[in-house]
Motif scaffolding. Structure first.
Motif, PDB file in Angstrom:
ATOM      1  N   ARG A 222      -3.458   0.695  -2.341  1.00  0.00           N
ATOM      2  CA  ARG A 222      -2.717  -0.110  -2.522  1.00  0.00           C
ATOM      3  C   ARG A 222      -4.006  -1.174  -3.193  1.00  0.00           C
ATOM      4  NH1 ARG A 222       1.012   2.074   0.776  1.00  0.00           N
ATOM      5  NH2 ARG A 222       2.444   3.502  -0.839  1.00  0.00           N
ATOM      6  N   TYR A 223      -4.832  -1.517  -2.110  1.00  0.00           N
ATOM      7  CA  TYR A 223      -5.436  -3.403  -2.194  1.00  0.00           C
ATOM      8  C   TYR A 223      -5.874  -3.585  -3.344  1.00  0.00           C
ATOM      9  CZ  TYR A 223      -8.314  -6.688  -0.606  1.00  0.00           C
ATOM     10  OH  TYR A 223      -8.395  -8.320  -0.462  1.00  0.00           O
ATOM     11  N   ASN A 224      -5.446  -4.333  -4.230  1.00  0.00           N
ATOM     12  CA  ASN A 224      -6.077  -4.601  -5.460  1.00  0.00           C
ATOM     13  C   ASN A 224      -5.687  -3.807  -6.379  1.00  0.00           C
ATOM     14  OD1 ASN A 224      -8.563  -6.967  -5.618  1.00  0.00           O
ATOM     15  ND2 ASN A 224     -10.167  -5.058  -6.727  1.00  0.00           N
ATOM     16  N   LEU A 225      -4.750  -3.254  -6.558  1.00  0.00           N
ATOM     17  CA  LEU A 225      -4.557  -2.581  -7.473  1.00  0.00           C
ATOM     18  C   LEU A 225      -3.457  -3.304  -8.463  1.00  0.00           C
ATOM     19  CD1 LEU A 225      -3.540   1.071  -6.591  1.00  0.00           C
ATOM     20  CD2 LEU A 225      -5.559   0.476  -8.455  1.00  0.00           C
ATOM     21  N   PRO A 226      -3.507  -3.469  -9.347  1.00  0.00           N
ATOM     22  CA  PRO A 226      -2.431  -4.258 -10.561  1.00  0.00           C
ATOM     23  C   PRO A 226      -1.572  -3.661  -9.581  1.00  0.00           C
ATOM     24  CG  PRO A 226      -3.923  -3.308 -11.797  1.00  0.00           C
ATOM     25  CD  PRO A 226      -4.376  -2.767 -10.722  1.00  0.00           C
ATOM     26  N   LYS A 227      -0.075  -4.775  -9.935  1.00  0.00           N
ATOM     27  CA  LYS A 227       0.581  -4.336  -9.115  1.00  0.00           C
ATOM     28  C   LYS A 227       1.826  -3.136  -9.815  1.00  0.00           C
ATOM     29  CE  LYS A 227       0.997  -8.390  -6.654  1.00  0.00           C
ATOM     30  NZ  LYS A 227       2.377  -9.937  -6.679  1.00  0.00           N
ATOM     31  N   ASP A 228       1.919  -3.034 -11.469  1.00  0.00           N
ATOM     32  CA  ASP A 228       2.264  -2.520 -11.932  1.00  0.00           C
ATOM     33  C   ASP A 228       1.859  -0.839 -12.147  1.00  0.00           C
ATOM     34  OD1 ASP A 228       0.869  -3.700 -13.988  1.00  0.00           O
ATOM     35  OD2 ASP A 228       1.663  -4.470 -15.354  1.00  0.00           O
TER      36      ASP A 228
END
Length: 313
Positions: A222-228
């Motif tokens: 999840r780290y560094n993925l765009p939130k949407d």
């Protein structure tokens, strides 16, 4: 060693020592030799036992994995049907014998045979946990192995407190601490730990040993993925794993504390072990970190290992 029953004792290991069940300075060359010597002693002192049934049970259990409970200390054991008491025998092997393979085995200098009633796991677990506690000081194993007579061994245990509590605690059943991370470790270092351990979750501690949280592989994903991104229908941004490429490039600068979860599933080592049944059945927890009253990491307990200790180990 004599039999351990439910009767209260003074709490000294001497209460369980019977000279006729001690082999001092065995010359056994293999783990099979020393186990057979212990079985013969146990059966000689308890003629109601069928030696072939005992031998079959002990070696079948040993074949699952060698029963080394501390460096230098092995506890071969079996659960015996129609047995109403715990039977224990001990041997010292100053030259040491190999338990397990040449690559992964342990050199054992003290071996303790435990035969327990098949329908009473508590007796067995009490003795296992008590022995593990007493020999957490590894120097005691070498001291014991070098003694020259049965009387010396009896006297050695006479000064060692071995208390069997009214009930087992979580700490009595917990496994040792595996790979850990410190909060200031880099993500690059965490990658190496994940690779070496083949684990999907690693505990994170401070420099004093207090548990701060855990880092999980899904946290790293999840780290560094765009939130949407995870809510979008178009995932083309992930086709070339570009967000992960950026993370890998900066892995030496990213700290474990930037990614870890501070909220993790843990349990105090002083909790009655029976409470684990409620935790495992009433929650989704299947793997719990074990801490002391000060929050320091002491080990872990999984549902599988908990069941193994009760039902078949």
């Amino acid at each position: 060693m004599d039999n351990v029953s439910n009767a209260k004792t003074s709490g000294k290991f001497q209460d369980f020592v019977n000279a006729s069940a001690i082999i001092c300075r065995s010359s056994a060359a293999t783990s099979e030799n020393i186990i057979n010597e212990l079985i013969e002693v146990a059966v000689k002192n308890n003629p109601q036992l069928d030696i072939e049934s005992v031998r079959k049970g002990v070696f079948e259990r040993e074949a699952m994995f060698p029963t080394v409970i501390a460096p230098g200390l092995a506890m071969p054991h079996a659960r015996v049907s129609n047995l109403d008491k715990l039977i224990v025998a001990l041997a010292t092997i100053p030259q040491g014998v190999r338990f397990g393979s040449e690559e992964d085995g342990e050199n054992v200098k003290v071996a303790v045979l435990v035969l327990s009633p098949a329908d009473n796991p508590t007796m067995h677990l009490h003795v296992v946990s008590a022995l593990a506690r007493e020999f957490s000081d590894l120097s005691k194993i070498d001291q014991l192995a070098e003694l020259n007579s049965i009387n010396d061994i009896v006297g050695f245990f006479g000064i060692m407190p071995m208390r069997l509590p009214d009930y087992l605690k979580v700490g009595d059943l917990a496994n040792g601490i595996g790979p850990i991370l410190l909060a200031d470790d880099s993500l690059a270092f965490a990658f190496r730990k994940f690779a070496e351990s083949r684990s999907a979750k690693l505990p994170v501690m401070d420099n004093e040993g207090s548990l701060l949280g855990v880092i999980m592989l899904e946290d790293i994903l999840r780290y560094n993925l765009p939130k949407d991104l995870l809510l979008a229908e178009d995932w083309t941004a992930l086709y070339n794993f570009q967000p992960f490429a950026k993370m890998l490039a900066a892995a030496d600068q990213i700290k474990v504390s930037d990614i870890m979860q501070s909220d993790c599933e843990k349990v105090c080592e002083d909790l009655p072990a029976g409470d684990l049944v409620k935790i495992f059945l009433n929650t989704h927890a299947r793997e719990l970190l074990v801490v002391d009253s000060q929050g320091r990491l002491r080990g872990e307990i999984t549902m599988r290992d908990f069941c193994a200790k009760i039902f078949w180990e």
